[in-house]
Design a protein around this motif. Sequence first.
Motif, short mmCIF file in Angstrom:
data_model
loop_
_atom_site.label_atom_id
_atom_site.label_comp_id
_atom_site.label_asym_id
_atom_site.label_seq_id
_atom_site.Cartn_x
_atom_site.Cartn_y
_atom_site.Cartn_z
N THR A 99 3.84 -2.88 -11.64
CA THR A 99 3.92 -1.43 -11.42
C THR A 99 5.21 -0.91 -12.09
O THR A 99 6.32 -1.19 -11.65
N ARG A 100 4.98 -0.19 -13.17
CA ARG A 100 6.02 0.23 -14.08
C ARG A 100 7.21 0.93 -13.42
O ARG A 100 8.37 0.67 -13.74
N ASN A 101 6.94 1.84 -12.48
CA ASN A 101 8.03 2.66 -11.94
C ASN A 101 8.57 2.19 -10.58
O ASN A 101 9.15 2.95 -9.84
N ASP A 158 0.85 -1.20 0.00
CA ASP A 158 0.00 0.00 0.00
C ASP A 158 0.89 1.26 0.00
O ASP A 158 0.65 2.20 -0.76
N GLU A 172 8.72 9.65 -9.39
CA GLU A 172 8.87 9.06 -10.73
C GLU A 172 9.37 7.62 -10.65
O GLU A 172 9.01 6.77 -11.46
N LYS A 173 10.25 7.38 -9.65
CA LYS A 173 10.78 6.02 -9.53
C LYS A 173 10.87 5.66 -8.05
O LYS A 173 11.30 6.49 -7.24
N ALA A 202 4.53 5.42 -5.43
CA ALA A 202 4.74 5.35 -6.88
C ALA A 202 3.85 6.34 -7.64
O ALA A 202 4.11 6.65 -8.81
N ARG A 203 2.80 6.84 -6.99
CA ARG A 203 1.94 7.85 -7.63
C ARG A 203 2.56 9.24 -7.48
O ARG A 203 2.19 10.17 -8.18
N ILE A 204 3.48 9.39 -6.55
CA ILE A 204 4.07 10.70 -6.26
C ILE A 204 5.47 10.85 -6.86
O ILE A 204 5.81 11.89 -7.42
N GLN A 257 2.58 1.59 -3.50
CA GLN A 257 1.69 2.08 -4.56
C GLN A 257 1.42 3.57 -4.41
O GLN A 257 1.37 4.31 -5.39
N ARG A 258 1.28 4.02 -3.16
CA ARG A 258 1.04 5.45 -2.94
C ARG A 258 2.29 6.26 -3.28
O ARG A 258 2.20 7.34 -3.88
#
Length: 166
Positions: free
Chosen positions: A61-63, A19, A29-30, A25-27, A22-23
């Motif tokens: 998850t790409r980044n 969790d 870039e890597k 990774a939204r903020i 994922q959070r």
Amino acid sequence: MTTAIYPGSFDPITNGHLDVVQRAARIFEKVIIGVYDTPEKKLMFSPQERVELARAAVISTRNVEVQLYSGLTVAFAKMVGALVMVRGLRASADFEFEFDLAMMTNKLLPELEMVCFMASSQYQFLSSSLLKEVARLGGKIDDWVTADVAFAVKNKVKNVPSIKEY
Ligand code: ADP
């Protein structure tokens, strides 16, 4: 581009860790999950196993990537060019330790900023150590980890007689 590291033991990675990942990774870039090889803890999984379980959990998850490291976390951060160190904060349990860690990190590498994510309410009580204890005693862990991790944990404790699955 801001790279963040998320260092920890990840023995094994739980949905609470994921969790936070994922959070983050939204903020950023890597995000690099840094699996620390020799924490002063009684471990269930080898460093390579901890890395593999974490890798499988973030594969889509790409980044996000996973790396094993040894030695100082600040040296790892410098090596990968991270400006941010991510950690998770559960109510009451983590604050003092994470606060000390932030102070020490700041002394060692002032340009590395520590960013803490508040644990989501459904994962406040979840820790790798509690999860392992429940599994050892034959309790159900499937709601708190990925299917791969649940399988791996059950394999480790399979010789322990379970009374009943709760
Ligand atoms: P460490 O040995 O460095 O504490 P852990 O794998 O136990 O490594 O935890 C790594 C980070 O993840 C820590 O910042 C910890 O507070 C955080 N964390 C652990 N469990 C959770 C959870 N359920 N929700 C949010 N953060 C968590």
